[in-house]
Design a protein around this motif. Sequence first.
Motif, PDB file in Angstrom:
ATOM      1  N   ASP A 252       0.808  -1.214   0.000  1.00  0.00           N
ATOM      2  CA  ASP A 252       0.000   0.000   0.000  1.00  0.00           C
ATOM      3  C   ASP A 252       0.846   1.271   0.000  1.00  0.00           C
ATOM      4  O   ASP A 252       0.308   2.365   0.029  1.00  0.00           O
ATOM      5  N   TYR A 253       2.169   1.139  -0.027  1.00  0.00           N
ATOM      6  CA  TYR A 253       3.055   2.298   0.118  1.00  0.00           C
ATOM      7  C   TYR A 253       2.744   3.400  -0.892  1.00  0.00           C
ATOM      8  O   TYR A 253       2.627   4.572  -0.532  1.00  0.00           O
TER       9      TYR A 253
ATOM     10  N   PHE B 132       1.603   7.064   0.132  1.00  0.00           N
ATOM     11  CA  PHE B 132       2.463   8.209  -0.206  1.00  0.00           C
ATOM     12  C   PHE B 132       1.655   9.277  -0.927  1.00  0.00           C
ATOM     13  O   PHE B 132       1.801  10.473  -0.645  1.00  0.00           O
ATOM     14  N   GLU B 133       0.799   8.881  -1.848  1.00  0.00           N
ATOM     15  CA  GLU B 133      -0.029   9.844  -2.586  1.00  0.00           C
ATOM     16  C   GLU B 133      -1.021  10.551  -1.663  1.00  0.00           C
ATOM     17  O   GLU B 133      -1.316  11.731  -1.867  1.00  0.00           O
TER      18      GLU B 133
ATOM     19  N   PRO C 268      12.541  -6.167   7.227  1.00  0.00           N
ATOM     20  CA  PRO C 268      12.145  -4.769   7.073  1.00  0.00           C
ATOM     21  C   PRO C 268      11.300  -4.498   5.826  1.00  0.00           C
ATOM     22  O   PRO C 268      10.547  -3.534   5.795  1.00  0.00           O
ATOM     23  N   ALA C 269      11.387  -5.350   4.820  1.00  0.00           N
ATOM     24  CA  ALA C 269      10.597  -5.132   3.602  1.00  0.00           C
ATOM     25  C   ALA C 269       9.099  -5.298   3.859  1.00  0.00           C
ATOM     26  O   ALA C 269       8.282  -4.798   3.096  1.00  0.00           O
TER      27      ALA C 269
ATOM     28  N   ILE D 246       5.645   4.220   8.243  1.00  0.00           N
ATOM     29  CA  ILE D 246       6.968   4.662   8.682  1.00  0.00           C
ATOM     30  C   ILE D 246       7.809   5.039   7.470  1.00  0.00           C
ATOM     31  O   ILE D 246       8.514   6.051   7.478  1.00  0.00           O
ATOM     32  N   LEU D 247       7.713   4.258   6.403  1.00  0.00           N
ATOM     33  CA  LEU D 247       8.464   4.578   5.188  1.00  0.00           C
ATOM     34  C   LEU D 247       8.021   5.915   4.599  1.00  0.00           C
ATOM     35  O   LEU D 247       8.845   6.701   4.139  1.00  0.00           O
ATOM     36  N   VAL D 248       6.722   6.172   4.631  1.00  0.00           N
ATOM     37  CA  VAL D 248       6.212   7.451   4.138  1.00  0.00           C
ATOM     38  C   VAL D 248       6.802   8.592   4.960  1.00  0.00           C
ATOM     39  O   VAL D 248       7.241   9.610   4.417  1.00  0.00           O
TER      40      VAL D 248
END
Length: 138
Positions: free
Chosen positions: A5-6, A10-11, A47-48, A54-56
């Motif tokens: 869903d990243y 992000f969007e 981590p993937a 958190i990545l966002v």
Amino acid sequence: MTPEDYDVLFEQSLDEAAFSNSDEGLGWTEANCATCVHDRPARQGDPARGCPLILVSLMDRRPVQWIDGPLDEHGAYSLAGQYHCVEYRHEDDGPTDPEPIPDPPGQLELFPREPYTGVRMWLRPNPAAFPAGKGAVS
């Protein structure tokens, strides 16, 4: 919520940094993500498959799923209470998604549920759980 869903997250995110520095970000993630079921794979060495929110935030964006936490009478917040993540689920709480209460057998519906379902928080943020003071930022 899955790591796939990243791009969507992000969007949807706000074009503002979630944290002003790494200490602020680390303090918040340690207090909130350390027990969340969505980030458990990352804590277990994968981590993937960690939490995409958190990545966002690491891309200098603020996820819309992080709502502002409570402020004290001076307008300050604690590091742990800066945001309240609506996707947070404690790893010991059971299912990762809220389950709707089933309709009783034989009961008719006035309105269908589908248009009125959405993101639900299990608990409201408790201002007493995040006291401002030491480490507070205004």
